[in-house]
Scaffold this active site. Structure first.
Site, PDB file in Angstrom:
ATOM      1  N   HIS A 127      49.816  49.986  35.809  1.00  0.00           N
ATOM      2  CA  HIS A 127      48.649  50.548  36.514  1.00  0.00           C
ATOM      3  C   HIS A 127      47.802  51.405  35.562  1.00  0.00           C
ATOM      4  O   HIS A 127      47.555  52.591  35.812  1.00  0.00           O
ATOM      5  CB  HIS A 127      49.101  51.363  37.725  1.00  0.00           C
ATOM      6  N   ARG A 136      45.264  46.376  44.226  1.00  0.00           N
ATOM      7  CA  ARG A 136      46.378  47.219  44.657  1.00  0.00           C
ATOM      8  C   ARG A 136      47.594  46.339  44.903  1.00  0.00           C
ATOM      9  O   ARG A 136      47.472  45.198  45.375  1.00  0.00           O
ATOM     10  CB  ARG A 136      46.020  47.963  45.951  1.00  0.00           C
TER      11      ARG A 136
HETATM   12  P1  NDP Z   1      33.757  48.728  45.922  1.00  0.00           P
HETATM   13  O1  NDP Z   1      33.885  49.413  47.225  1.00  0.00           O
HETATM   14  O2  NDP Z   1      32.587  49.071  45.051  1.00  0.00           O
HETATM   15  O3  NDP Z   1      33.737  47.146  46.138  1.00  0.00           O
HETATM   16  C1  NDP Z   1      34.642  46.500  46.973  1.00  0.00           C
HETATM   17  C2  NDP Z   1      34.295  45.016  47.040  1.00  0.00           C
HETATM   18  O4  NDP Z   1      35.333  44.342  47.749  1.00  0.00           O
HETATM   19  C3  NDP Z   1      32.986  44.739  47.778  1.00  0.00           C
HETATM   20  O5  NDP Z   1      32.274  43.707  47.148  1.00  0.00           O
HETATM   21  C4  NDP Z   1      33.478  44.285  49.146  1.00  0.00           C
HETATM   22  O6  NDP Z   1      32.634  43.375  49.821  1.00  0.00           O
HETATM   23  C5  NDP Z   1      34.744  43.551  48.773  1.00  0.00           C
HETATM   24  N1  NDP Z   1      35.620  43.458  49.947  1.00  0.00           N
HETATM   25  C6  NDP Z   1      36.256  44.450  50.598  1.00  0.00           C
HETATM   26  N2  NDP Z   1      36.955  43.974  51.629  1.00  0.00           N
HETATM   27  C7  NDP Z   1      36.753  42.636  51.638  1.00  0.00           C
HETATM   28  C8  NDP Z   1      37.201  41.589  52.458  1.00  0.00           C
HETATM   29  N3  NDP Z   1      38.008  41.817  53.498  1.00  0.00           N
HETATM   30  N4  NDP Z   1      36.785  40.343  52.181  1.00  0.00           N
HETATM   31  C9  NDP Z   1      35.959  40.106  51.130  1.00  0.00           C
HETATM   32  N5  NDP Z   1      35.493  41.057  50.303  1.00  0.00           N
HETATM   33  C10 NDP Z   1      35.886  42.307  50.559  1.00  0.00           C
HETATM   34  O7  NDP Z   1      35.114  49.007  45.140  1.00  0.00           O
HETATM   35  P2  NDP Z   1      35.349  49.057  43.563  1.00  0.00           P
HETATM   36  O8  NDP Z   1      34.793  47.817  42.955  1.00  0.00           O
HETATM   37  O9  NDP Z   1      34.911  50.366  43.004  1.00  0.00           O
HETATM   38  O10 NDP Z   1      36.963  49.088  43.485  1.00  0.00           O
HETATM   39  C11 NDP Z   1      37.733  48.056  44.063  1.00  0.00           C
HETATM   40  C12 NDP Z   1      39.205  48.444  44.017  1.00  0.00           C
HETATM   41  O11 NDP Z   1      39.730  48.331  42.708  1.00  0.00           O
HETATM   42  C13 NDP Z   1      39.539  49.881  44.395  1.00  0.00           C
HETATM   43  O12 NDP Z   1      39.496  50.074  45.785  1.00  0.00           O
HETATM   44  C14 NDP Z   1      40.936  50.026  43.840  1.00  0.00           C
HETATM   45  O13 NDP Z   1      41.882  49.597  44.783  1.00  0.00           O
HETATM   46  C15 NDP Z   1      40.950  49.053  42.668  1.00  0.00           C
HETATM   47  N6  NDP Z   1      41.046  49.786  41.406  1.00  0.00           N
HETATM   48  C16 NDP Z   1      42.113  49.571  40.593  1.00  0.00           C
HETATM   49  C17 NDP Z   1      42.242  50.264  39.401  1.00  0.00           C
HETATM   50  C18 NDP Z   1      43.373  50.046  38.473  1.00  0.00           C
HETATM   51  O14 NDP Z   1      43.575  50.872  37.557  1.00  0.00           O
HETATM   52  N7  NDP Z   1      44.110  48.957  38.587  1.00  0.00           N
HETATM   53  C19 NDP Z   1      41.251  51.265  38.988  1.00  0.00           C
HETATM   54  C20 NDP Z   1      40.141  51.380  39.879  1.00  0.00           C
HETATM   55  C21 NDP Z   1      40.069  50.680  41.069  1.00  0.00           C
HETATM   56  P3  NDP Z   1      31.110  43.730  50.243  1.00  0.00           P
HETATM   57  O15 NDP Z   1      30.345  43.675  48.946  1.00  0.00           O
HETATM   58  O16 NDP Z   1      30.767  42.642  51.164  1.00  0.00           O
HETATM   59  O17 NDP Z   1      31.173  45.106  50.847  1.00  0.00           O
END
Ligand code: NDP
Length: 304
Positions: A267, A219
């Protein structure tokens, strides 16, 4: 008990047809509901300010996109569950985007595009993939999909997450410093939360090896745009592919538009496919009605 869809009407019509076929007894409205008190499930991109008053019997709010950061989670009524979009086209498209962006930076495409525009024919040296250490921030659905797509190329792969993870062929880190120190090409696929806002900043860039590259498809608010420009100018960061910015679009005169070492896309890494999106929402509502866990229900405290 009804479902209300408050996003793009053409996509809403696809959802409506899917609901009519799969859940014919569940009224589905696009745009507005004749009886707001009957709305149990809301499918939307943004939440109206008066959500609690307008839909007092709301149970679940479904995001039409993969993220939920557009909602003010703290302002939503505590009993309302928030569900992110899970449909197979999203990880598939992210695999395509991350592969495209990683290979573009690995093979110096921004520089060669600049050379083409300047009429310059000059070959640089190709670095073997085995010598380009790739690291993914976020090891959720999309981070893991991206790593799986990159595996055949032979990059040494690593990932960083909050919880310790084990992924075959991937060095998994919870220590950010150690992860950054070994990462020549950084890919950000984190959700936007209070903890990840501004995480791609000057301090982080300084902890990468000199000349590192950045793919950002999380994001826009995770990136300090001025810090990236400084890091590009100093050579600390050699190039970037950005799918997200803040704001979107950037102002017309923003230096990232024309930066010779930056590729900017609007995006488009992933777009929810309405038919598959409807299937996800239908399955989630069926699970909710059966008292079973709902796929994609986020932890409102954690923010993802
Ligand atoms: P998930 O919820 O499946 O995974 C999120 C990951 O981020 C997890 O591994 C989590 O850790 C890690 N994480 C979150 N907060 C932290 C932190 N503070 N420190 C370290 N690691 C952290 O999300 P998705 O993979 O489905 O999607 C991720 C993001 O991608 C979405 O929220 C969206 O913002 C973005 N996105 C962008 C798109 C685009 O078109 N550009 C399209 C789709 C999504 P843990 O495993 O430990 O919980």
């Amino acid at each position: 008990m009804t479902v209300l869809y408050l996003s793009d009407p053409a996509r809403g019509a696809v959802f409506q047809a899917a609901f009519a076929a799969a859940l014919p007894d569940m009224p589905f409205h696009v745009g507005q509901a004749p009886d707001p008190k009957a709305v149990r499930y809301l499918v939307t991109w943004t939440a109206p300010d008066d959500l609690a008053a307008r839909f007092p019997n709301l149970r679940l709010i479904f995001s039409v996109g993969a993220g939920v950061d557009q909602f003010d989670l703290a302002a939503l009524p505590p009993h309302v569950g928030v569900v992110r979009m899970l449909e197979p086209g999203i990880p598939q498209q992210m695999q395509e985007y991350v592969t495209l962006a990683t290979l573009a930076l690995h093979r110096d495409l921004p520089a060669y595009l600049g050379q083409q525009r300047a009429g310059v024919w000059q070959a640089g040296k190709n670095l073997p993939a085995e010598e380009r250490r790739v690291g993914v921030m976020g090891l959720g659905q999309l981070g893991q999909a991206a790593l799986a797509a990159l595996r055949p190329f032979g990059f040494p792969l690593a990932g960083w997450s909050r919880k310790a993870r084990q992924i075959e062929g991937v060095a998994c880190f919870t220590d950010l410093d150690a992860f950054l120190a070994r990462t020549d090409l950084l890919i950000c696929l984190l959700p936007l939360t209070a903890e990840t806002e501004g995480i791609l900043n000057a301090g982080l860039f300084a902890r990468l090896p000199r000349g590192a590259r950045l793919v950002h498809a999380g994001r826009g608010r995770q990136l300090d745009h001025a810090a990236l420009l400084d890091a590009l100018d100093s050579g600390q960061v050699a190039g970037a592919v950005l799918d997200v910015t803040a704001p979107e679009p950037l102002p017309a005169n923003h230096p990232l538009w024309a930066h010779p070492r930056v590729i900017l896309t609007p995006h488009i890494a992933c777009q929810t496919r309405p038919g598959d999106g409807a299937r996800h929402v239908i399955a989630a509502i069926r699970a909710d009605l059966a008292g079973q866990p709902v796929a994609g229900l986020i932890d409102r405290i954690r923010g993802y």
